[in-house]
Design a protein around this motif. Structure first.
Motif, PDB file in Angstrom:
ATOM      1  N   UNK B 290       0.434  -0.865  -0.019  1.00 18.62           N
ATOM      2  CA  UNK B 290       0.136  -0.266   0.052  1.00 18.62           C
ATOM      3  C   UNK B 290       0.914   1.408  -0.430  1.00 18.62           C
ATOM      4  N   UNK B 291       0.514   1.929  -1.198  1.00 15.17           N
ATOM      5  CA  UNK B 291       1.160   3.616  -1.286  1.00 15.17           C
ATOM      6  C   UNK B 291       0.836   4.252  -0.637  1.00 15.17           C
ATOM      7  N   UNK B 292       1.192   5.593   0.046  1.00 21.16           N
ATOM      8  CA  UNK B 292       0.733   6.869  -0.096  1.00 21.16           C
ATOM      9  C   UNK B 292       1.172   8.400  -0.995  1.00 21.16           C
ATOM     10  N   UNK B 293       0.277   8.343  -1.781  1.00 23.41           N
ATOM     11  CA  UNK B 293       0.985   9.896  -2.433  1.00 23.41           C
ATOM     12  C   UNK B 293       0.504  10.813  -2.642  1.00 23.41           C
ATOM     13  N   UNK B 339       5.637  16.933  -9.931  1.00 23.47           N
ATOM     14  CA  UNK B 339       5.683  15.493  -8.920  1.00 23.47           C
ATOM     15  C   UNK B 339       6.428  14.491  -8.566  1.00 23.47           C
ATOM     16  N   UNK B 340       7.856  14.937  -9.803  1.00 25.92           N
ATOM     17  CA  UNK B 340       8.408  13.721  -9.878  1.00 25.92           C
ATOM     18  C   UNK B 340      10.088  14.333 -10.358  1.00 25.92           C
ATOM     19  N   UNK B 341      10.788  13.037  -9.251  1.00 29.47           N
ATOM     20  CA  UNK B 341      12.168  13.616  -9.256  1.00 29.47           C
ATOM     21  C   UNK B 341      12.342  12.381  -8.920  1.00 29.47           C
ATOM     22  N   UNK B 342      13.451  11.984 -10.075  1.00 30.20           N
ATOM     23  CA  UNK B 342      14.699  10.949 -10.346  1.00 30.20           C
ATOM     24  C   UNK B 342      13.070   9.348 -11.425  1.00 30.20           C
ATOM     25  N   UNK B 343      12.469   9.796 -11.736  1.00 32.15           N
ATOM     26  CA  UNK B 343      11.485   9.172 -11.987  1.00 32.15           C
ATOM     27  C   UNK B 343      10.489   8.220 -11.038  1.00 32.15           C
ATOM     28  N   UNK B 344      10.427   9.187 -10.258  1.00 31.46           N
ATOM     29  CA  UNK B 344       9.450   8.050  -8.643  1.00 31.46           C
ATOM     30  C   UNK B 344       8.912   9.461  -8.106  1.00 31.46           C
ATOM     31  N   UNK B 345       7.989   9.341  -7.400  1.00 34.61           N
ATOM     32  CA  UNK B 345       7.455  10.516  -7.277  1.00 34.61           C
ATOM     33  C   UNK B 345       7.628  11.073  -5.890  1.00 34.61           C
ATOM     34  N   UNK B 350       5.337   4.401   1.622  1.00 32.07           N
ATOM     35  CA  UNK B 350       4.851   2.917   1.265  1.00 32.07           C
ATOM     36  C   UNK B 350       4.513   2.873   2.881  1.00 32.07           C
ATOM     37  N   UNK B 351       3.326   1.992   2.909  1.00 33.93           N
ATOM     38  CA  UNK B 351       2.672   1.757   4.434  1.00 33.93           C
ATOM     39  C   UNK B 351       2.771   0.578   4.283  1.00 33.93           C
ATOM     40  N   UNK B 352       3.083   0.967   5.945  1.00 33.43           N
ATOM     41  CA  UNK B 352       2.728  -0.876   6.843  1.00 33.43           C
ATOM     42  C   UNK B 352       1.901  -1.419   7.046  1.00 33.43           C
TER      43      UNK B 352
END
Ligand code: SF4
Lengths: 290, 352
Positions: B290-293, B339-345, B350-352
């Motif tokens: 699960x991700x948070x963005x 929103x992106x830096x180095x190809x990533x948001x 990442x949520x635990x």
């Protein structure tokens, strides 16, 4: 009349990969020994699985346009053609002398002569020599020249190295070139160091590959130092560390390959003598000055 | 009809001839000659010849179909609607041409010399294009070249993808060369269609195909049935491939993805689908997380626009200045810049 099916690898990515297969198939068609000639591919269509059902003839010669005996010729092709009772022992080969096996296929009512690949047929040595003639535009090339036969190494397929060494030995025995060596991409002796292995100033380098592609057009030319960037191209010959490297590109594009396809079928009992004459005449190196 | 066709019919009558309503026989009491309209027996040779001459289409039609292989005959008869049209009706229509579509191929049958047949093949999109505007070919093998690249010069690894380029025709083909040409465009389609017609199509479903694989492709057996469903949906629907998918997960487990309306069947996952399945199998080896963005609602829906545009092959159609489209290049570049830096948001957690 029987049919000939040429089975080759093909490609999902490279549109030129099937060209030599089509060209050699057309040469064989023009020679008229078979009612039907059909190309089939692992990565293109018709697939190995479905090619036999497209053939009308009841007797079919299947010749793999592959350079060595191994995973594809011994396992994948017979399985995908659904050859019943296939077992590699039927070829009784030590890795370079497969002949033929006569079998049936589960999905069609036909007799299938499954032949060894072009790459390990003795006549392939002549194609390598003819490739050297083509690239140097010299039908008598030999004296003063070294010849390197290049392939993958054992890392990929044990028999691939055997096929390279087999032809290097045979060409050496012809006593035509000053030196003949087998070189590899993934193991010693490596093609990168080609100039270390030859004393002759002129060296013809012939990769034992069916079609030109990434390895023959990008990897090998850059590894040998013909160019820093294959896209910029290179001269033939190119001067590398005091040697003239005559780089031939994939041997499989040499027109004489059609002859080896026929030889394979002939060894399996096909009546192709006339066709062999025709093909040899058509694919001979033009004499100097032609 | 010509004299040699007539002579051949007379000779064949001894063994009995039947074809499309014509029947002709010969025994001690003479010849018989029967069509849907006439029926005569006890005929002398002259009377037989006279009747044949009055019914030339029946004779040339019979003559044309002799000697064709079973598969070619079935296909060529389908091409000229033989099961729907009697000989007379067919010959009348053949003067102007009878057509059939086979994937993106348009086959037109017309009458050849002496009541035989002549075939033309072109792209269905060129149905009304003037002949002068089409490149003309005659050798079936040239279909290999025509079918290798699409309109934009991109390689077509899947022969039955709906991306055949337009602007060509194969003219004046005989039946055998027509089938050969069709088979160079769409390999094995005629053979498999014929098997299906005969109720003998040997389908290899996904699971048995997966189990057969060795080497780098053996992983495709790891795909579960839901993934196989997605695979068929991704690769095998009509927008991607013109074959009608007849394979499923296995004999008992049909897949819901539309099979397609194609004339010719697909009897097993092809090499392209097997190669794609391998990639999917590797990717499906990962567990979900699960991700948070942080995104605005418009940015979130822009992501689905981007996925849709790529999946539908629409990227090249989106106009430079159409910034209202979420998959427009400026819109995508703006999103990336923001929103992106180095190809990533940048805001991704990442949520635990
Ligand atoms: S497996 Fe799918 S993509 Fe491949 S030929 Fe069949 S229907 Fe087409």
């Amino acid at each position: 009349m029987p049919a000939l099916v040429i089975v080759a690898h093909g490609s999902h990515l490279n549109p030129g990969s099937h060209d030599p297969t089509f060209t050699h198939a057309d040469t064989v068609r023009a020679a008229g020994a078979f009612d039907e000639v059909r190309e089939a591919f692992w990565k293109e269509e018709p697939s190995f699985r479905e090619v036999l059902r497209t053939i009308e003839s009841e007797e079919v010669y299947v010749v793999p346009l592959f350079v060595s005996e191994g995973y594809f010729t011994e396992e994948v092709i017979p399985r995908e053609l659904r050859l019943e009772d296939w077992d590699v022992s039927l070829w009784d080969s030590d890795g370079t002398d497969a002949d033929t096996a006569t079998l049936t296929a589960a999905d069609v009512d036909k007799t299938i002569h499954y032949c060894g690949p072009v790459g390990t047929h003795p006549a392939m040595s002549d194609v390598i020599v003819q490739r050297a003639e083509s690239v140097t535009q010299n039908p008598d090339v030999g004296e003063g020249f070294g010849l390197a036969v290049v392939g993958h190494g054992t890392n990929r397929n044990e028999n691939s190295a055997k096929a390279i060494e087999y032809h290097a030995d045979r060409v050496r025995e012809m006593d035509r070139f000053d030196e003949v060596n087998a070189l590899f991409m993934d193991e010693e002796p490596e093609v990168d160091d080609v100039t270390d292995y030859f004393e002759s100033e002129d060296v013809v380098v012939v990769p034992l590959f069916v079609a030109d592609g990434y390895h023959t057009q990008e990897d090998i030319p850059e590894d040998m130092g013909l160019t820093d960037d294959y896209r910029e191209g290179y001269e033939t010959p190119t001067e590398v560390e005091g040697h003239h490297i005559w780089y031939a590109g994939a041997v499989g594009t040499e027109p004489l390959m059609a002859d080896v396809l026929l030889e394979r079928a002939a060894d399996a009992g096909a009546d192709v003598d006339e066709a062999l004459d025709i093909v040899r005449k058509r694919t001979a190196t033009p004499a100097a000055g032609d | 009809m010509n004299d040699s066709q007539l002579a051949a019919l007379r000779e064949a009558a001894a063994d009995g001839v039947t074809r499309d309503g014509l029947s002709a026989t010969q025994d001690d009491s003479g010849y018989t000659f029967v069509t849907p309209e006439v029926s005569h027996d006890g005929l002398s040779e002259e009377e037989f010849d006279a009747l044949a001459t009055e019914n030339p289409w029946f004779v040339s039609n019979w003559h044309y179909w002799r000697g064709a292989s079973e598969t070619n005959e079935a296909f060529l008869r389908w091409v000229e609607h033989a099961s729907e049209l009697g000989v007379r009706e067919r010959y009348e229509t053949l003067v102007n041409g009878l057509t059939r579509e086979w994937g993106e191929l348009l086959v037109t049958t017309t009458l050849g010399t002496d009541g035989e047949r002549s075939y033309e093949l072109r792209h269905t999109a060129d149905a009304t294009t003037a002949v002068a505007e089409l490149d003309s070919y005659h050798d079936p093998r040239e279909a290999r070249e025509v079918s290798t690249l699409d309109e934009d010069g991109r390689y077509r690894p899947l022969k039955t993808a709906p991306t055949l380029r337009e602007g060509w025709r194969f003219a004046d083909l005989d039946g055998r060369d027509l089938v050969r040409t069709v088979e160079f465009f769409y390999p094995a389609t005629v053979a498999n269609w014929y098997r299906e017609q005969a109720g003998e199509l040997d389908v290899s479903h996904f699971r048995e195909t997966a189990e057969r694989q060795t080497g780098i492709y053996s992983v495709i057996d790891d795909l579960d049935v839901d993934s196989v469903e997605n695979l068929a949906e991704a690769c095998c629907v009509d927008s991607q491939c013109l074959k009608r998918r007849e394979w499923d997960e296995d004999e008992e487990t049909p897949l819901d993805a539309p099979r397609g309306d194609g004339e010719f069947p697909c009897r097993e996952p092809c090499s392209l689908v097997v190669a794609a399945a391998r990639q999917f199998a590797v990717l499906e080896g990962e567990e979900t997380r699960t991700y948070e963005v942080e995104l605005t609602p418009s940015e979130r829906s822009q992501l689905t626009d981007l996925v849709d545009a790529v999946a539908d092959g629409r990227v090249d159609e989106i106009r430079e200045a159409d910034v209202g489209d979420g998959a427009n290049r400026y819109r995508a570049r703006y999103l990336r810049a923001k929103r992106l830096a180095d190809g990533e948001f940048e805001s991704l957690r990442e949520k635990n």
